[in-house]
Motif scaffolding. Structure first.
Motif, PDB file in Angstrom:
ATOM      1  N   PHE A   1       1.626  15.182 -21.476  1.00 39.41           N
ATOM      2  CA  PHE A   1       2.427  14.081 -22.045  1.00 39.41           C
ATOM      3  C   PHE A   1       2.102  13.853 -23.521  1.00 39.41           C
ATOM      4  CE2 PHE A   1       2.992  13.043 -17.492  1.00 39.41           C
ATOM      5  CZ  PHE A   1       4.380  12.949 -17.488  1.00 39.41           C
ATOM      6  N   GLN A   2       0.932  14.249 -23.960  1.00 36.92           N
ATOM      7  CA  GLN A   2       0.634  14.174 -25.398  1.00 36.92           C
ATOM      8  C   GLN A   2       1.608  15.044 -26.180  1.00 36.92           C
ATOM      9  OE1 GLN A   2      -1.004  12.369 -27.348  1.00 36.92           O
ATOM     10  NE2 GLN A   2      -2.771  11.494 -26.308  1.00 36.92           N
ATOM     11  N   GLN A   3       2.089  16.109 -25.532  1.00 41.71           N
ATOM     12  CA  GLN A   3       3.018  17.019 -26.227  1.00 41.71           C
ATOM     13  C   GLN A   3       4.470  16.629 -26.003  1.00 41.71           C
ATOM     14  OE1 GLN A   3       1.329  20.758 -24.793  1.00 41.71           O
ATOM     15  NE2 GLN A   3      -0.598  20.061 -25.694  1.00 41.71           N
ATOM     16  N   SER A   4       4.711  15.491 -25.362  1.00 37.89           N
ATOM     17  CA  SER A   4       6.081  15.024 -25.107  1.00 37.89           C
ATOM     18  C   SER A   4       6.457  13.962 -26.135  1.00 37.89           C
ATOM     19  CB  SER A   4       6.167  14.420 -23.699  1.00 37.89           C
ATOM     20  OG  SER A   4       5.599  13.108 -23.702  1.00 37.89           O
ATOM     21  N   ASP A   5       7.638  13.395 -25.944  1.00 40.27           N
ATOM     22  CA  ASP A   5       8.115  12.318 -26.825  1.00 40.27           C
ATOM     23  C   ASP A   5       7.804  10.927 -26.283  1.00 40.27           C
ATOM     24  OD1 ASP A   5       9.126  13.106 -29.177  1.00 40.27           O
ATOM     25  OD2 ASP A   5      11.139  13.563 -28.403  1.00 40.27           O
ATOM     26  N   ALA A   6       6.978  10.837 -25.260  1.00 38.53           N
ATOM     27  CA  ALA A   6       6.609   9.517 -24.725  1.00 38.53           C
ATOM     28  C   ALA A   6       5.869   8.726 -25.806  1.00 38.53           C
ATOM     29  CB  ALA A   6       5.719   9.687 -23.505  1.00 38.53           C
ATOM     30  N   ASP A   7       5.885   7.399 -25.675  1.00 42.21           N
ATOM     31  CA  ASP A   7       5.279   6.551 -26.703  1.00 42.21           C
ATOM     32  C   ASP A   7       3.863   6.120 -26.373  1.00 42.21           C
ATOM     33  OD1 ASP A   7       7.612   5.867 -28.677  1.00 42.21           O
ATOM     34  OD2 ASP A   7       8.459   5.939 -26.657  1.00 42.21           O
TER      35      ASP A   7
ATOM     36  N   VAL B   1      11.430  12.787 -19.871  1.00 31.10           N
ATOM     37  CA  VAL B   1      11.141  12.029 -21.101  1.00 31.10           C
ATOM     38  C   VAL B   1      12.325  12.029 -22.085  1.00 31.10           C
ATOM     39  CG1 VAL B   1       9.664  11.885 -23.162  1.00 31.10           C
ATOM     40  CG2 VAL B   1       8.619  12.156 -20.908  1.00 31.10           C
ATOM     41  N   PRO B   2      12.955  13.179 -22.374  1.00 32.58           N
ATOM     42  CA  PRO B   2      14.063  13.141 -23.343  1.00 32.58           C
ATOM     43  C   PRO B   2      15.202  12.205 -22.918  1.00 32.58           C
ATOM     44  CG  PRO B   2      13.331  15.399 -22.981  1.00 32.58           C
ATOM     45  CD  PRO B   2      12.625  14.554 -21.949  1.00 32.58           C
ATOM     46  N   SER B   3      15.566  12.227 -21.636  1.00 33.95           N
ATOM     47  CA  SER B   3      16.671  11.356 -21.210  1.00 33.95           C
ATOM     48  C   SER B   3      16.249   9.887 -21.192  1.00 33.95           C
ATOM     49  CB  SER B   3      17.233  11.791 -19.852  1.00 33.95           C
ATOM     50  OG  SER B   3      16.208  11.836 -18.900  1.00 33.95           O
ATOM     51  N   LEU B   4      14.984   9.618 -20.917  1.00 27.93           N
ATOM     52  CA  LEU B   4      14.510   8.227 -20.983  1.00 27.93           C
ATOM     53  C   LEU B   4      14.500   7.754 -22.441  1.00 27.93           C
ATOM     54  CD1 LEU B   4      11.535   8.350 -18.431  1.00 27.93           C
ATOM     55  CD2 LEU B   4      13.889   7.586 -18.025  1.00 27.93           C
ATOM     56  N   LYS B   5      13.989   8.581 -23.330  1.00 26.87           N
ATOM     57  CA  LYS B   5      13.965   8.222 -24.751  1.00 26.87           C
ATOM     58  C   LYS B   5      15.375   7.981 -25.292  1.00 26.87           C
ATOM     59  CE  LYS B   5      11.265   8.262 -27.642  1.00 26.87           C
ATOM     60  NZ  LYS B   5      10.591   7.069 -28.250  1.00 26.87           N
ATOM     61  N   ALA B   6      16.333   8.716 -24.742  1.00 28.23           N
ATOM     62  CA  ALA B   6      17.724   8.595 -25.222  1.00 28.23           C
ATOM     63  C   ALA B   6      18.294   7.207 -24.962  1.00 28.23           C
ATOM     64  CB  ALA B   6      18.592   9.670 -24.570  1.00 28.23           C
TER      65      ALA B   6
ATOM     66  N   SER C   1       0.867  -1.177   0.000  1.00 32.34           N
ATOM     67  CA  SER C   1       0.000   0.000   0.000  1.00 32.34           C
ATOM     68  C   SER C   1       0.900   1.221   0.000  1.00 32.34           C
ATOM     69  CB  SER C   1      -0.917   0.013   1.221  1.00 32.34           C
ATOM     70  OG  SER C   1      -1.739   1.173   1.157  1.00 32.34           O
ATOM     71  N   MET C   2       1.523   1.452  -1.165  1.00 33.30           N
ATOM     72  CA  MET C   2       2.541   2.494  -1.256  1.00 33.30           C
ATOM     73  C   MET C   2       1.928   3.895  -1.145  1.00 33.30           C
ATOM     74  SD  MET C   2       5.088   0.528  -1.547  1.00 33.30           S
ATOM     75  CE  MET C   2       6.424   1.660  -1.930  1.00 33.30           C
ATOM     76  N   GLY C   3       0.742   4.068  -1.708  1.00 28.82           N
ATOM     77  CA  GLY C   3       0.102   5.388  -1.639  1.00 28.82           C
ATOM     78  C   GLY C   3       0.646   6.374  -2.656  1.00 28.82           C
ATOM     79  N   LEU C   4       1.054   5.844  -3.824  1.00 29.06           N
ATOM     80  CA  LEU C   4       1.496   6.686  -4.936  1.00 29.06           C
ATOM     81  C   LEU C   4       2.647   7.641  -4.608  1.00 29.06           C
ATOM     82  CD1 LEU C   4      -1.967   7.497  -6.575  1.00 29.06           C
ATOM     83  CD2 LEU C   4      -0.022   6.474  -7.750  1.00 29.06           C
ATOM     84  N   PRO C   5       3.683   7.149  -3.967  1.00 31.50           N
ATOM     85  CA  PRO C   5       4.865   8.017  -3.833  1.00 31.50           C
ATOM     86  C   PRO C   5       5.440   8.263  -5.230  1.00 31.50           C
ATOM     87  CG  PRO C   5       5.442   5.754  -3.237  1.00 31.50           C
ATOM     88  CD  PRO C   5       3.947   5.794  -3.478  1.00 31.50           C
ATOM     89  N   ASN C   6       5.624   9.504  -5.606  1.00 38.11           N
ATOM     90  CA  ASN C   6       6.181   9.812  -6.935  1.00 38.11           C
ATOM     91  C   ASN C   6       6.643  11.257  -6.944  1.00 38.11           C
ATOM     92  OD1 ASN C   6       4.193  11.498  -8.979  1.00 38.11           O
ATOM     93  ND2 ASN C   6       3.055  10.528  -7.316  1.00 38.11           N
ATOM     94  N   LEU C   7       7.366  11.622  -7.986  1.00 37.51           N
ATOM     95  CA  LEU C   7       8.012  12.941  -8.047  1.00 37.51           C
ATOM     96  C   LEU C   7       7.094  14.050  -8.552  1.00 37.51           C
ATOM     97  CD1 LEU C   7      11.426  11.774  -9.618  1.00 37.51           C
ATOM     98  CD2 LEU C   7      10.842  11.985  -7.182  1.00 37.51           C
ATOM     99  N   GLY C   8       5.857  13.684  -8.912  1.00 39.72           N
ATOM    100  CA  GLY C   8       4.965  14.687  -9.513  1.00 39.72           C
ATOM    101  C   GLY C   8       5.154  14.687 -11.026  1.00 39.72           C
ATOM    102  N   TYR C   9       4.068  14.924 -11.789  1.00 38.15           N
ATOM    103  CA  TYR C   9       4.143  14.676 -13.242  1.00 38.15           C
ATOM    104  C   TYR C   9       5.172  15.526 -13.955  1.00 38.15           C
ATOM    105  CZ  TYR C   9       1.664  18.811 -15.035  1.00 38.15           C
ATOM    106  OH  TYR C   9       1.318  20.076 -15.406  1.00 38.15           O
ATOM    107  N   GLN C  10       5.395  16.739 -13.454  1.00 41.47           N
ATOM    108  CA  GLN C  10       6.344  17.616 -14.164  1.00 41.47           C
ATOM    109  C   GLN C  10       7.740  16.998 -14.216  1.00 41.47           C
ATOM    110  OE1 GLN C  10       5.448  20.676 -15.739  1.00 41.47           O
ATOM    111  NE2 GLN C  10       7.469  20.291 -16.648  1.00 41.47           N
ATOM    112  N   ALA C  11       8.127  16.298 -13.142  1.00 43.34           N
ATOM    113  CA  ALA C  11       9.459  15.675 -13.127  1.00 43.34           C
ATOM    114  C   ALA C  11       9.570  14.606 -14.214  1.00 43.34           C
ATOM    115  CB  ALA C  11       9.740  15.071 -11.754  1.00 43.34           C
ATOM    116  N   TYR C  12       8.484  13.844 -14.417  1.00 43.62           N
ATOM    117  CA  TYR C  12       8.528  12.794 -15.453  1.00 43.62           C
ATOM    118  C   TYR C  12       8.477  13.416 -16.849  1.00 43.62           C
ATOM    119  CZ  TYR C  12       8.042  10.000 -11.353  1.00 43.62           C
ATOM    120  OH  TYR C  12       8.293   9.457 -10.115  1.00 43.62           O
ATOM    121  N   LEU C  13       7.742  14.508 -16.966  1.00 40.00           N
ATOM    122  CA  LEU C  13       7.717  15.231 -18.244  1.00 40.00           C
ATOM    123  C   LEU C  13       9.134  15.703 -18.597  1.00 40.00           C
ATOM    124  CD1 LEU C  13       5.473  16.088 -20.222  1.00 40.00           C
ATOM    125  CD2 LEU C  13       5.218  18.185 -18.874  1.00 40.00           C
ATOM    126  N   ASP C  14       9.822  16.236 -17.596  1.00 33.75           N
ATOM    127  CA  ASP C  14      11.192  16.713 -17.832  1.00 33.75           C
ATOM    128  C   ASP C  14      12.144  15.568 -18.156  1.00 33.75           C
ATOM    129  OD1 ASP C  14      10.239  19.225 -17.218  1.00 33.75           O
ATOM    130  OD2 ASP C  14      11.041  19.248 -15.173  1.00 33.75           O
TER     131      ASP C  14
END
Ligand code: DHB
Length: 307
Positions: free
Chosen positions: A112-118, A83-88, A68-81
């Motif tokens: 995320f529609q405007q990002s490079d995510a797949d 995306v380029p390094s993950l895609k790389a 029951s982690m409770g959605l610990p995460n960095l917030g969506y903006q961090a994942y948006l930022d």
């Protein structure tokens, strides 16, 4: 020879991580990027960063895990930022999105529609936020959400579903999905709100929600298989279906292939074994198929035989 695709996105193998364990920080995602996993799937993000629920909030069990982690995460903006390094790292990036309202999900999906995510996997099935029911168990809410999330851009939208246990629920959910341009479904999430008790300490094994948490691993494989099979039959071959639940060997993955999964995700086994699980299971699946004379995944996909 385990190439596949989900919603038009090519994958070099059948296996990827599931949103959940070890996919929250840039460092963890980098490890997945350098593993044999066919894609990088991120931890479900929320609008704001979250610490998650109080610890202990995860426990290994002999046949799986409860969390029951409770959605610990960095917030969506961090994942948006990120995306380029993950895609790389050269593989598809799957973003899991888990807003607390349709409005939050709209904002995040639009970003995320405007990002490079797949692929965008919208999570309708987190069971661990006190006071927030799982959207996937409320068919009206599911429909209201889909009516607003599917036309925000060209990237394929998928939904992470809760496990269902009744034929009428499979049928109702499939009928809703057919009304919207949902390109893939990921089934199943953990079985929500189970209770594991330690008789020695006379208490639950995790702290949040009085011990109630999502059950994962071996326990849920027959449930994941049933959900994949039911939705494959109800939604047809054009729907992308990602199977999840209790995969820790090549033959487990092969069972999901027979049920009709286009690809599978690994959570508890990745948590317990680490990133070497992807290569090991891929090799086991490849060997298992070779032994049976299957050359490619399509030779067996969805071809469960009648008894
Ligand atoms: C969490 C658990 C889930 O099963 C899920 O879908 C999303 C989040 C969690 O507790 O962090």
């Amino acid at each position: 020879n385990l190439q596949t695709s989900v919603a038009g996105v090519a994958l070099s193998s059948y296996l990827m991580n599931a949103s959940g364990p070890k996919c929250t920080t840039a460092e963890e995602l980098n490890i997945i990027g350098h593993s044999q996993a066919a894609a990088i799937v991120t931890k479900s993000c929320t609008f704001e960063a979250r610490q998650g629920n109080p610890e202990p909030r995860y426990r290994d069990l002999p046949l799986g895990s409860i969390q029951s982690m409770g959605l610990p995460n960095l917030g969506y903006q961090a994942y948006l930022d990120m995306v380029p390094s993950l895609k790389a790292m050269g593989k598809p990036v799957v973003i899991s999105i888990s807003g607390f309202s349709i409005a939050e999900n709209r904002t995040m999906v639009t970003a995320f529609q405007q990002s490079d995510a797949d692929l965008l996997e919208v999570n309708f099935s987190c069971p661990n936020i006190p006071g927030k029911p799982q959207i996937a168990y409320d068919f009206e809410q599911t429909e209201a959400a889909l009516s607003q999330l599917c036309q925000l851009g060209d990237k394929p939208i998928g939904i992470k579903l809760a496990p269902y246990f009744d034929m009428s629920h499979f049928e109702s959910m499939a009928a809703i999905i057919k009304r919207y341009p949902v390109k893939f479904i990921t089934c199943v999430n953990s079985i929500g709100n189970t209770l594991v008790i330690d008789p020695e300490t006379e208490s639950p094994v995790i702290k949040p929600k009085g011990g109630y948490g999502g059950l994962c691993g071996d326990y849920i494989k027959p449930i994941g298989l049933a959900n994949v099979r039911a939705f494959r039959q109800l939604l047809g071959d054009d729907m992308g279906i990602i199977g999840v639940g209790g995969i820790k060997t090549g033959s487990d993955a092969f069972e999901y292939l027979l049920a009709g999964a286009d690809a599978v995700q690994i959570a508890t086994c990745f948590e317990k074994e680490g990133p070497s699980c992807f290569q090991r299971i891929e090799q086991e699946l490849s060997d298992f198929m070779a032994k049976k004379g299957y050359q490619q995944l399509s030779d067996a996909k969805g071809k469960l035989k009648a008894l």
